[in-house]
Every structure is written in structure tokens, then in C-alpha cells.
Design a protein around this motif. Structure first.
Motif, PDB file in Angstrom:
ATOM      1  N   ASP A 145       0.840  -1.206   0.000  1.00  6.29           N
ATOM      2  CA  ASP A 145       0.000   0.000   0.000  1.00  6.29           C
ATOM      3  C   ASP A 145       0.872   1.251   0.000  1.00  6.29           C
ATOM      4  OD1 ASP A 145      -2.327  -1.476   0.009  1.00  6.29           O
ATOM      5  OD2 ASP A 145      -2.600  -1.363   2.190  1.00  6.29           O
ATOM      6  N   HIS A 146       1.944   1.222   0.791  1.00  2.69           N
ATOM      7  CA  HIS A 146       2.883   2.354   0.864  1.00  2.69           C
ATOM      8  C   HIS A 146       3.532   2.593  -0.493  1.00  2.69           C
ATOM      9  CE1 HIS A 146       6.044   4.993   2.286  1.00  2.69           C
ATOM     10  NE2 HIS A 146       6.986   4.111   1.949  1.00  2.69           N
ATOM     11  N   LEU A 147       3.951   1.516  -1.169  1.00  4.81           N
ATOM     12  CA  LEU A 147       4.598   1.648  -2.468  1.00  4.81           C
ATOM     13  C   LEU A 147       3.676   2.273  -3.508  1.00  4.81           C
ATOM     14  CD1 LEU A 147       6.828  -0.069  -1.201  1.00  4.81           C
ATOM     15  CD2 LEU A 147       6.756  -1.566  -3.196  1.00  4.81           C
ATOM     16  N   GLU A 148       2.396   1.952  -3.427  1.00  7.60           N
ATOM     17  CA  GLU A 148       1.439   2.479  -4.400  1.00  7.60           C
ATOM     18  C   GLU A 148       1.222   3.981  -4.244  1.00  7.60           C
ATOM     19  OE1 GLU A 148      -2.042   0.110  -3.933  1.00  7.60           O
ATOM     20  OE2 GLU A 148      -1.211  -1.620  -4.991  1.00  7.60           O
ATOM     21  N   GLN A 149       1.571   4.513  -3.080  1.00 11.33           N
ATOM     22  CA  GLN A 149       1.363   5.944  -2.822  1.00 11.33           C
ATOM     23  C   GLN A 149       2.624   6.777  -3.040  1.00 11.33           C
ATOM     24  OE1 GLN A 149      -1.817   6.620  -2.216  1.00 11.33           O
ATOM     25  NE2 GLN A 149      -2.162   4.403  -2.178  1.00 11.33           N
ATOM     26  N   LEU A 150       3.754   6.124  -3.288  1.00  4.57           N
ATOM     27  CA  LEU A 150       5.032   6.838  -3.292  1.00  4.57           C
ATOM     28  C   LEU A 150       5.215   7.783  -4.466  1.00  4.57           C
ATOM     29  CD1 LEU A 150       7.811   4.289  -2.220  1.00  4.57           C
ATOM     30  CD2 LEU A 150       7.029   6.316  -1.001  1.00  4.57           C
ATOM     31  N   HIS A 151       4.714   7.397  -5.633  1.00  2.00           N
ATOM     32  CA  HIS A 151       5.070   8.110  -6.856  1.00  2.00           C
ATOM     33  C   HIS A 151       3.823   8.580  -7.576  1.00  2.00           C
ATOM     34  CE1 HIS A 151       8.252   9.249  -9.595  1.00  2.00           C
ATOM     35  NE2 HIS A 151       7.628   8.699 -10.618  1.00  2.00           N
ATOM     36  N   SER A 152       3.932   9.688  -8.264  1.00  2.00           N
ATOM     37  CA  SER A 152       2.762  10.307  -8.896  1.00  2.00           C
ATOM     38  C   SER A 152       2.303   9.565 -10.140  1.00  2.00           C
ATOM     39  CB  SER A 152       3.081  11.762  -9.268  1.00  2.00           C
ATOM     40  OG  SER A 152       4.191  11.810 -10.151  1.00  2.00           O
ATOM     41  N   GLN A 153       3.186   8.752 -10.752  1.00  2.00           N
ATOM     42  CA  GLN A 153       2.838   8.049 -11.981  1.00  2.00           C
ATOM     43  C   GLN A 153       3.027   6.547 -11.792  1.00  2.00           C
ATOM     44  OE1 GLN A 153       5.554  11.049 -14.191  1.00  2.00           O
ATOM     45  NE2 GLN A 153       4.393  10.010 -15.799  1.00  2.00           N
ATOM     46  N   LEU A 195      10.311   6.906  -6.004  1.00  2.00           N
ATOM     47  CA  LEU A 195      10.381   5.681  -6.794  1.00  2.00           C
ATOM     48  C   LEU A 195       8.971   5.186  -7.113  1.00  2.00           C
ATOM     49  CD1 LEU A 195      13.108   3.605  -4.882  1.00  2.00           C
ATOM     50  CD2 LEU A 195      13.396   4.808  -7.064  1.00  2.00           C
ATOM     51  N   SER A 196       8.792   4.633  -8.308  1.00  2.26           N
ATOM     52  CA  SER A 196       7.522   4.000  -8.650  1.00  2.26           C
ATOM     53  C   SER A 196       7.451   2.619  -8.000  1.00  2.26           C
ATOM     54  CB  SER A 196       7.383   3.866 -10.170  1.00  2.26           C
ATOM     55  OG  SER A 196       8.284   2.882 -10.655  1.00  2.26           O
ATOM     56  N   TYR A 197       6.262   2.055  -7.988  1.00  4.77           N
ATOM     57  CA  TYR A 197       6.033   0.703  -7.460  1.00  4.77           C
ATOM     58  C   TYR A 197       6.974  -0.288  -8.131  1.00  4.77           C
ATOM     59  CZ  TYR A 197       3.085  -3.426  -6.276  1.00  4.77           C
ATOM     60  OH  TYR A 197       2.589  -4.627  -5.831  1.00  4.77           O
ATOM     61  N   PHE A 207      10.678   0.192  -7.116  1.00  4.00           N
ATOM     62  CA  PHE A 207      10.900  -0.304  -5.764  1.00  4.00           C
ATOM     63  C   PHE A 207      10.975  -1.836  -5.778  1.00  4.00           C
ATOM     64  CE2 PHE A 207      10.799  -0.330  -1.242  1.00  4.00           C
ATOM     65  CZ  PHE A 207      10.916   0.985  -0.786  1.00  4.00           C
ATOM     66  N   ALA A 208      10.046  -2.463  -6.504  1.00  2.04           N
ATOM     67  CA  ALA A 208      10.023  -3.913  -6.585  1.00  2.04           C
ATOM     68  C   ALA A 208      11.289  -4.458  -7.241  1.00  2.04           C
ATOM     69  CB  ALA A 208       8.793  -4.371  -7.365  1.00  2.04           C
ATOM     70  N   THR A 209      11.747  -3.790  -8.287  1.00  3.93           N
ATOM     71  CA  THR A 209      12.963  -4.222  -8.984  1.00  3.93           C
ATOM     72  C   THR A 209      14.173  -4.149  -8.063  1.00  3.93           C
ATOM     73  OG1 THR A 209      12.049  -3.451 -11.088  1.00  3.93           O
ATOM     74  CG2 THR A 209      14.424  -3.803 -10.991  1.00  3.93           C
ATOM     75  N   LEU A 210      14.290  -3.055  -7.334  1.00  5.09           N
ATOM     76  CA  LEU A 210      15.402  -2.933  -6.382  1.00  5.09           C
ATOM     77  C   LEU A 210      15.328  -4.017  -5.310  1.00  5.09           C
ATOM     78  CD1 LEU A 210      15.566   0.946  -5.922  1.00  5.09           C
ATOM     79  CD2 LEU A 210      17.244  -0.508  -7.089  1.00  5.09           C
ATOM     80  N   ALA A 211      14.112  -4.352  -4.864  1.00  7.22           N
ATOM     81  CA  ALA A 211      13.962  -5.407  -3.851  1.00  7.22           C
ATOM     82  C   ALA A 211      14.500  -6.733  -4.372  1.00  7.22           C
ATOM     83  CB  ALA A 211      12.501  -5.550  -3.446  1.00  7.22           C
ATOM     84  N   ALA A 212      14.181  -7.053  -5.630  1.00  8.85           N
ATOM     85  CA  ALA A 212      14.699  -8.285  -6.221  1.00  8.85           C
ATOM     86  C   ALA A 212      16.225  -8.267  -6.249  1.00  8.85           C
ATOM     87  CB  ALA A 212      14.149  -8.460  -7.630  1.00  8.85           C
ATOM     88  N   LEU A 213      16.811  -7.148  -6.639  1.00 11.33           N
ATOM     89  CA  LEU A 213      18.266  -7.066  -6.736  1.00 11.33           C
ATOM     90  C   LEU A 213      18.935  -7.146  -5.365  1.00 11.33           C
ATOM     91  CD1 LEU A 213      18.628  -4.332  -9.513  1.00 11.33           C
ATOM     92  CD2 LEU A 213      18.640  -6.824  -9.763  1.00 11.33           C
TER      93      LEU A 213
END
Length: 439
Positions: free
Chosen positions: A14-22, A124-126, A129-135
Motif C-alpha cells: 500500500d505504501h509503495l502504491e502511494q510513493l510516486h505520482s505516476q 520511486l515508482s512501485y 521499488f520492486a525491482t530494487l527489492a529483487a536485486l
């Protein structure tokens, strides 16, 4: 004041979805800054693991899954990153073919959020953020191979932070034109942005835009293209097929089992395995092909057939597969994004559909049920039901009733990852909210 972080994965998402405007914001500058703060091993010389990066309009997911299975059969420890997910975010980040735990993802999220906020905040967009988590997770693992699926395009996709050792472009066709360009040449140039100087590239289609071949030539990339350096052919009895490659050395496998997944993608995965030097025998390869399945790609669950086809190229392949099946009374469920070429998606499938159901989807990017119904009827299809609710529950109940009545033998679910996820949700009896297709 010390930041307070969410305590569970759902709250983090939910937090990730609110982080970025696009929702979609292509570009590497912001995400690269955070990756540098995290000291991630983006260059080949900084890591032990091999990286294979996959781009393409269609076929990335099945090619990645098959490549992963071949690597594991050869004894490699694998890490894979894909998107979107269907029911659980963890599907995106896997070690040895299994989704990682909530705890591992949350730990990665905490590291990323700390790096993102200091010394100056970076949005960061969702997906970023997800890509960085994988890395972050892969960097701390003992994986021999990272398989990274590009989310959108290639050149400006967050996955392209990483220098790949071996690239594959599965197909290039018209999709996401608002972001990638209006022509196959323009889209090909974007996807070819994942290539690195001197690193091999597999091209999983017999026809590729000149822009892809030109970029490979300029960078000195050895090219292995379907129909040239490697090939597949179905046996006359159509029960088996053969694969052969001229490079990196002459190799041939006969009497391979037929799979629900496209032969072009199977052949491309075998070429990736050959280039990686994995030692595999006929029995191991045949077993991988027989047992590898992929959610939402020609996936059959009883009378339900689920496929994420959402552009004309994928729809033509789906229609071809339906034409080879026994004739049935088939009801189709369609939900789709507003930016898709709906006429191009629907036309090849119309002859194989007896009647239609259309549905709204839980995203503002989607077509309304009324818009979908109008398009289907304009092309001559019969619409039985319009599902206006985003959850898809009423649509599911209607489809179940139609199957139970005996009026239809099969339900085809297609048009979007959201559409497939929505029905998987109700078929599985899950109580979790469907939010799979957030890029």
C-alpha cells in the motif's frame, strides 16, 4: 525523527502504491541513484552470478520459466524476477523457482526505503521499488544465475540498471505505443536498449526489426536468431518436435514432447541453455518440457482456459491454438486496458468464440464493460453479460452457472493479466484482494 516502517507486506505494498505520482514512469536516473546508495552489483565484474535479461512484446514469461527449469535441471541455483504477479507479490521474486518469503521482501524494502530517504529523498515508482527489492535479495543469495524480465520496453526500464551477460528479445510487435513508439522499428530500438557491447543476444523470432539488428551490430553482439542460427520443426505426426543449433556448436535434439507453451519460446530457451554451457541430456530436456507450466499462458483448469493475451500478436497465437483444438461451445470472458488495439485482439478470436462476457477491471486504465461490449458487438460477436463491478465476483458466478447449465463446454479468460488474476482469485476461493497487475 526515525522513520516508522510498515510491519507487514500488505501495508508495505500500500505504501509503495502511494510513493510516486505516476504508475509508469520510464527512466533510470532516480532508480540508479538509489541502487548506488545500496551498493548493488550492477556491472558484471561486481558479481559472480550470470545474468540473463529478457525483453520482448510477448513470450518473456514462458521463455524465462523454461530457461529457469533448464538451468535447475543442470544444477544451477537460480534467482528470477518477473512482473506483474497474479495473486501474491512474492510471485515476482523467486529463488530456485520458489517465491521468497514476506520476511525477506520486507527486509529488502526497509533497506531500500532507508537508502531512498537519505541523504535526500528520491521518489520511486512501485515497479522501481520492486525491482530494487529483487536485486537486494539476489545480491545476498548464492544464486548462480539471475533471470531478469523487463517490465516495459527495455532501454528505460528499471531492470536495465543491470548489465546483462546474455540477452534475449523474444518478439517485437505493436503494444504500449504511447511509451515505446508507433512503429515496430521504434519499439525494437527501445527493446534493443538492453544489449551490452560484445555480449551475445538471442532473437526469438524469425522476423526482427532492422533497429534490433543494427544495434546488435553496432555493439558487436554475437547474434543467435531463430530460423538462422537455431531452428525447430514439428514432426509429421505432430506429436513431437526437434530442435537444432549451428552455434555455439552444432547440436540437435529429436523427439521432444509437445508443450502448451509456444515452440518458438521453447527453442529460444534451449538456445540460451546452449550458450550458457549447461550440460543437459535428452531425458532432462524432455522432462523439463513435459512438466513446465506457467500461470495464465494456455493454462487449463478443468473447463477454464486462461491466457493473458492482450495484443494482436498474442491473440493470433491464441487463435491458432484454439483452431487446433476440438470444436467446443466456448464462452469468452474479456477484460482489457483502454490503450489496447481491441479490434486487432478480437478479430482473430471471433471465429472460435460462441458468445462473450465482458468485465470491468480494478484499475482506471481499463476499458469499461460497456465499451468492450460495443466493440465486440460491432465486430459481430454476441454479448451475454456485462460485468460492471471491479471485483469480478458476479461475472464469475454467471460463468459458473453457464457451465453448469451445459450450454457451454469451456470458458476462455483473456485480455489482461488483471482479467486472468480476477478469475484465478475466485477459482482459488481466495479472500485476498486482487491487485496483481500494478506494474
Amino acid at each position: 525523527m526515525k522513520p516508522v516502517f510498515p510491519q507487514d507486506l500488505a501495508s508495505w505494498l500500500d505504501h509503495l502504491e502511494q510513493l510516486h505520482s505516476q504508475e509508469i514512469d520510464l527512466g533510470l536516473e532516480r532508480v540508479h541513484q538509489v541502487a548506488q546508495r545500496l551498493a548493488l552489483p550492477l556491472r558484471s565484474e561486481q558479481r559472480q552470478a550470470q545474468v540473463i535479461m529478457l525483453a520482448g512484446t510477448n513470450g518473456k514469461g514462458s521463455t524465462l520459466t523454461l530457461t529457469q527449469a533448464l538451468a535447475q535441471a543442470a544444477g544451477c541455483r537460480t534467482a528470477s524476477y518477473t512482473s506483474p504477479h497474479f495473486l501474491h507479490f512474492n510471485e515476482r521474486i523467486q529463488l530456485d523457482g520458489q517465491p521468497v518469503s514476506d520476511a525477506l521482501i520486507i527486509d529488502a524494502f526497509v533497506q531500500i526505503e532507508q537508502a531512498r530517504l537519505a541523504p535526500t529523498p528520491i521518489s520511486l515508482s512501485y515497479f522501481e521499488f520492486a525491482t530494487l527489492a529483487a536485486l537486494v535479495i539476489f545480491s545476498a543469495s548464492d544464486a548462480d544465475l539471475w533471470l531478469l524480465e523487463v517490465g516495459l520496453g527495455g532501454r528505460l526500464d528499471a531492470v536495465n540498471l543491470v548489465d546483462t551477460d546474455l540477452a534475449i528479445i523474444t518478439t517485437v510487435d505493436l503494444d504500449h505505443q504511447a511509451f515505446l513508439g508507433e512503429t515496430r522499428e521504434a519499439i525494437g530500438a527501445e527493446k534493443a536498449g538492453i544489449l551490452r557491447p560484445g555480449r551475445p543476444v538471442v532473437l526469438g523470432s524469425r522476423v526482427m526489426p532492422h533497429s534490433v539488428l543494427q544495434q546488435a551490430e553496432q555493439l558487436g553482439c554475437p547474434v543467435y536468431q531463430l530460423g538462422r542460427q537455431f531452428e525447430h520443426q514439428t514432426a509429421p505426426d505432430t506429436l513431437t518436435w526437434q530442435w537444432q543449433s549451428k552455434q555455439p556448436q552444432s547440436c540437435r535434439w529429436d523427439a521432444l514432447p509437445i508443450s502448451p507453451l509456444p515452440l518458438d519460446n521453447l527453442a529460444s530457451a534451449l538456445q540460451l541453455a546452449a550458450l550458457s554451457g549447461w550440460q543437459l541430456d535428452q531425458q532432462q530436456i524432455a522432462e523439463v518440457i513435459r512438466t513446465t507450466q506457467l500461470t495464465g499462458r494456455m493454462q487449463r483448469l478443468g473447463p477454464w482456459l486462461l491466457d493473458v493475451a492482450h495484443n494482436p500478436h498474442a491473440a493470433h497465437y491464441l487463435a491458432q491454438r484454439l483452431s487446433q483444438a476440438q470444436p467446443v461451445r466456448r464462452l469468452a470472458l474479456l477484460g482489457a486496458m483502454a490503450d489496447k488495439d481491441l479490434e486487432g485482439v478480437l478479430e482473430p478470436l471471433l471465429p472460435w468464440i460462441s458468445a462473450w462476457v465482458v468485465t470491468a477491471l480494478p484499475t482506471p486504465r481499463a476499458c469499461s464493460a460497456a465499451e468492450l461490449a460495443a466493440q465486440v458487438e460491432q465486430l459481430g460477436g454476441q454479448v451475454l453479460y456485462l460485468g460492471e463491478e471491479a471485483s469480478g465476483e458476479a461475472v464469475h458466478r454467471f460463468l459458473v452457472a453457464e457451465l453448469e447449465s451445459g450450454r457451454y463446454d469451456e470458458v476462455l479468460v483473456f485480455g489482461s493479466f488483471f482479467t486472468v488474476a480476477q478469475q484465478l482469485h475466485w477459482l482459488s476461493g481466495s479472500t485476498e484482494q486482487v491487485s496483481c497487475a500494478t506494474a
